[in-house]
Design a protein around this motif. Structure first.
Motif, PDB file in Angstrom:
ATOM      1  N   GLY A  74      39.904  19.093   5.966  1.00 42.92           N
ATOM      2  CA  GLY A  74      38.623  19.734   5.726  1.00 42.92           C
ATOM      3  C   GLY A  74      37.496  19.146   6.556  1.00 42.92           C
ATOM      4  N   ASP A 102      37.311  29.288   8.394  1.00 46.15           N
ATOM      5  CA  ASP A 102      37.228  29.642   6.976  1.00 46.15           C
ATOM      6  C   ASP A 102      37.817  28.487   6.157  1.00 46.15           C
ATOM      7  OD1 ASP A 102      37.158  30.734   4.470  1.00 46.15           O
ATOM      8  OD2 ASP A 102      38.353  32.503   4.958  1.00 46.15           O
ATOM      9  N   TRP A 103      36.933  27.591   5.721  1.00 42.36           N
ATOM     10  CA  TRP A 103      37.370  26.381   5.031  1.00 42.36           C
ATOM     11  C   TRP A 103      37.916  26.678   3.647  1.00 42.36           C
ATOM     12  CZ3 TRP A 103      38.256  22.807   8.283  1.00 42.36           C
ATOM     13  CH2 TRP A 103      37.492  22.702   9.440  1.00 42.36           C
ATOM     14  N   ASN A 104      37.386  27.700   2.958  1.00 40.64           N
ATOM     15  CA  ASN A 104      37.900  28.043   1.628  1.00 40.64           C
ATOM     16  C   ASN A 104      39.351  28.508   1.712  1.00 40.64           C
ATOM     17  OD1 ASN A 104      35.384  27.438   0.662  1.00 40.64           O
ATOM     18  ND2 ASN A 104      34.757  29.550   0.315  1.00 40.64           N
ATOM     19  N   ALA A 107      41.579  25.513   2.459  1.00 36.64           N
ATOM     20  CA  ALA A 107      41.780  24.693   1.257  1.00 36.64           C
ATOM     21  C   ALA A 107      42.816  25.340   0.337  1.00 36.64           C
ATOM     22  CB  ALA A 107      40.460  24.495   0.519  1.00 36.64           C
ATOM     23  N   PHE A 137      37.938  18.268   1.991  1.00 40.29           N
ATOM     24  CA  PHE A 137      37.255  19.511   1.654  1.00 40.29           C
ATOM     25  C   PHE A 137      36.055  19.223   0.768  1.00 40.29           C
ATOM     26  CE2 PHE A 137      41.496  20.864   2.836  1.00 40.29           C
ATOM     27  CZ  PHE A 137      41.198  21.888   3.718  1.00 40.29           C
ATOM     28  N   ASP A 140      32.454  22.971  -2.687  1.00 38.24           N
ATOM     29  CA  ASP A 140      32.473  24.439  -2.699  1.00 38.24           C
ATOM     30  C   ASP A 140      33.877  24.973  -2.407  1.00 38.24           C
ATOM     31  OD1 ASP A 140      29.763  24.559  -3.255  1.00 38.24           O
ATOM     32  OD2 ASP A 140      29.183  24.789  -1.148  1.00 38.24           O
ATOM     33  N   SER A 141      34.526  24.401  -1.399  1.00 32.90           N
ATOM     34  CA  SER A 141      35.882  24.846  -1.043  1.00 32.90           C
ATOM     35  C   SER A 141      36.870  24.499  -2.155  1.00 32.90           C
ATOM     36  CB  SER A 141      36.327  24.188   0.255  1.00 32.90           C
ATOM     37  OG  SER A 141      35.515  24.587   1.319  1.00 32.90           O
ATOM     38  N   SER A 144      36.384  26.834  -5.113  1.00 30.80           N
ATOM     39  CA  SER A 144      36.845  28.198  -4.822  1.00 30.80           C
ATOM     40  C   SER A 144      38.349  28.343  -5.067  1.00 30.80           C
ATOM     41  CB  SER A 144      36.508  28.602  -3.391  1.00 30.80           C
ATOM     42  OG  SER A 144      37.350  27.970  -2.470  1.00 30.80           O
ATOM     43  N   CYS A 145      39.064  27.249  -4.989  1.00 32.53           N
ATOM     44  CA  CYS A 145      40.519  27.289  -5.206  1.00 32.53           C
ATOM     45  C   CYS A 145      40.865  27.438  -6.689  1.00 32.53           C
ATOM     46  CB  CYS A 145      41.170  26.011  -4.686  1.00 32.53           C
ATOM     47  SG  CYS A 145      41.081  25.825  -2.910  1.00 32.53           S
TER      48      CYS A 145
END
Length: 147
Positions: A74, A102-104, A107, A137, A140-141, A144-145
């Motif tokens: 991340g 797109d880091w989300n 992750a 990460f 936020d990321s 989101s998982c």
């Protein structure tokens, strides 16, 4: 220093850059280790390489970010690693802007690859979140998982 020594220093730097991108700080450290040359001469060689377009911290940062992101790391960890390699904060920031990753999604991919199922309890959820935090990460990321 003679022209031959200067040429061998320059050629050694080119040989390093032929293998992969390096930051200017990395090149300086490697040349200093290999040759007992003055910092002034090594800096002169580095400026020459930058002027010729062979050495670029921006290009190194972008390539490094893409490479580490593909391996599932991340932005927090990548930023820390680039700082350790002597890349400035401004260059790192521009590198992340240019890469537009797109880091989300990364992750989520990393989490699903490591843990095949959803967490069943709080302890397991914390374990998975800590794994993502270790991989670099941001919150936020990570959140989101688990939404």
């Amino acid at each position: 220093m003679t022209k031959d020594q200067q040429a061998s220093l320059y050629n050694a730097a080119l040989a390093l850059l032929a293998r992969r991108e390096h930051s200017s700080s990395e090149i300086k450290i490697k040349l200093k280790r290999k040759f007992s040359s003055s910092d002034e001469l090594i800096d002169k060689i580095i400026y020459t390489l930058i002027d010729q377009g062979y050495l670029s911290d921006e290009r190194f940062a972008e390539a490094y970010i893409r490479s580490r992101a593909r391996k599932g790391f991340g932005p927090v960890r990548i930023t820390q690693e680039l700082n350790e390699k002597g890349v400035s904060s401004e260059v790192i920031s521009r590198g992340f802007d240019e890469t537009d990753w797109d880091w989300n999604a990364t992750a989520q991919d990393v989490l699903r690859k490591k843990y095949k199922s959803e967490p069943q309890d709080f302890k397991e959820k914390m374990k998975q979140q800590n794994f993502l935090r270790y991989r670099g990460f941001d919150l936020d990321s990570i959140s989101s998982c688990f939404d």
